[in-house]
Design a protein around this motif. Structure first.
Motif, short mmCIF file in Angstrom:
data_model
loop_
_atom_site.label_atom_id
_atom_site.label_comp_id
_atom_site.label_asym_id
_atom_site.label_seq_id
_atom_site.Cartn_x
_atom_site.Cartn_y
_atom_site.Cartn_z
N PRO A 46 33.80 -2.19 -47.69
CA PRO A 46 33.16 -0.74 -47.93
C PRO A 46 31.80 -0.81 -48.46
N LEU A 47 31.12 -1.94 -48.70
CA LEU A 47 29.58 -2.34 -49.13
C LEU A 47 28.74 -2.27 -47.97
N ARG A 48 27.63 -2.02 -48.12
CA ARG A 48 26.66 -2.38 -46.90
C ARG A 48 25.72 -2.90 -47.67
N CYS A 49 25.59 -4.23 -48.54
CA CYS A 49 24.57 -4.56 -49.06
C CYS A 49 23.48 -4.98 -48.07
N GLN A 50 22.02 -4.92 -48.56
CA GLN A 50 21.10 -5.01 -47.62
C GLN A 50 20.94 -6.48 -47.43
N TYR A 51 21.31 -7.30 -48.01
CA TYR A 51 21.18 -8.97 -48.06
C TYR A 51 22.25 -9.41 -47.37
N CYS A 52 23.25 -8.62 -46.87
CA CYS A 52 24.66 -9.18 -46.35
C CYS A 52 24.33 -10.20 -45.19
N ASP A 53 24.95 -11.41 -45.36
CA ASP A 53 24.85 -12.37 -44.35
C ASP A 53 26.18 -12.41 -43.34
N THR A 54 27.00 -11.46 -43.38
CA THR A 54 28.27 -11.54 -42.52
C THR A 54 28.24 -10.08 -42.14
N GLU A 55 27.33 -9.55 -41.68
CA GLU A 55 27.58 -8.06 -41.45
C GLU A 55 28.25 -7.92 -40.06
N THR A 112 34.75 -12.62 -53.20
CA THR A 112 34.83 -11.39 -53.48
C THR A 112 33.44 -10.78 -54.28
N SER A 113 33.39 -9.62 -53.67
CA SER A 113 32.28 -8.97 -54.34
C SER A 113 32.28 -8.55 -55.80
N GLY A 114 33.57 -8.32 -56.11
CA GLY A 114 33.80 -7.78 -57.68
C GLY A 114 33.84 -6.24 -57.42
N ALA A 115 33.69 -5.78 -56.17
CA ALA A 115 33.77 -4.06 -56.19
C ALA A 115 35.32 -3.67 -56.20
N MET A 116 36.18 -4.58 -55.78
CA MET A 116 37.56 -4.12 -55.71
C MET A 116 38.20 -4.93 -56.98
N SER A 117 39.37 -4.15 -57.57
CA SER A 117 39.98 -4.64 -58.35
C SER A 117 40.80 -6.14 -58.09
N LEU A 118 40.56 -6.85 -59.15
CA LEU A 118 41.31 -8.37 -58.93
C LEU A 118 42.80 -8.31 -59.47
N GLY A 135 21.05 -2.05 -57.75
CA GLY A 135 20.03 -2.30 -56.93
C GLY A 135 20.01 -2.93 -55.79
N VAL A 136 21.45 -3.39 -55.20
CA VAL A 136 21.43 -4.30 -53.95
C VAL A 136 20.96 -3.38 -52.77
N GLY A 137 20.82 -2.31 -52.70
CA GLY A 137 20.40 -1.43 -51.48
C GLY A 137 21.58 -1.47 -50.53
N ARG A 138 21.90 -0.05 -50.06
CA ARG A 138 22.83 -0.17 -49.07
C ARG A 138 22.36 0.17 -47.88
N ARG A 139 22.93 -0.80 -46.86
CA ARG A 139 22.66 0.06 -45.44
C ARG A 139 23.49 1.25 -44.97
N ALA A 140 22.92 1.92 -43.98
CA ALA A 140 23.73 3.04 -43.52
C ALA A 140 24.96 2.45 -42.73
#
Length: 141
Positions: A46-55, A112-118, A135-140
């Protein structure tokens, strides 16, 4: 997928996950760096982090039955398994997979990103949490 049960209620099919890839490699992170590991990469995030290496794991993938995933992990060998993504916890059926891998005797880690409940993650699973800041910056999407 859902199936109809005798009470006419619908329940989620907890026997499948959407998988991007399953492969064998050396772990590059956490306390098992350099250890041969089977990676199970789940599709979606659900995230679109600017620096994601597994788009490439955002979309696509194929549906796998849990039994087939466990079979493939066994075929690849090794005692370490890393469930990763995308964001693996975005698929609720990740939890039964983690439990089944632990029950099968594997040392299991969850990246995990920590964005979802553990909550609900099997206590035997090693949690590798890469917490995302505002401040991760999200991709569209």
């Amino acid at each position: 997928m859902a199936r109809e049960v005798s009470t006419c209620q619908w329940v989620a099919d907890v026997s499948r996950l959407k998988i991007t890839e399953i492969f064998y490699s050396l772990q590059g992170e956490a306390d098992t760096v350099g250890i041969p590991t089977v990676f199970v990469r789940l599709t979606g995030c659900p995230l679109r982090c600017q620096y994601c290496d597994t788009e490439y794991a955002f979309y696509g993938g194929e549906w796998w039955e849990l039994d087939a995933i466990l079979s493939r992990v066994r075929e690849l060998g090794g005692k370490y398994v890393c469930v990763t993504g995308g964001e693996p916890l975005a698929q609720k059926n990740c939890l039964p997979l983690l439990e089944r891998l632990c029950d099968a005797g594997f040392r299991v880690s969850l990246e995990t990103s920590g964005a979802m409940s553990l909550e609900g993650v099997d206590p035997r699973v090693i949690r590798v949490v890469d917490v995302k800041t505002r401040g991760v910056g999200r991709r569209a999407a």
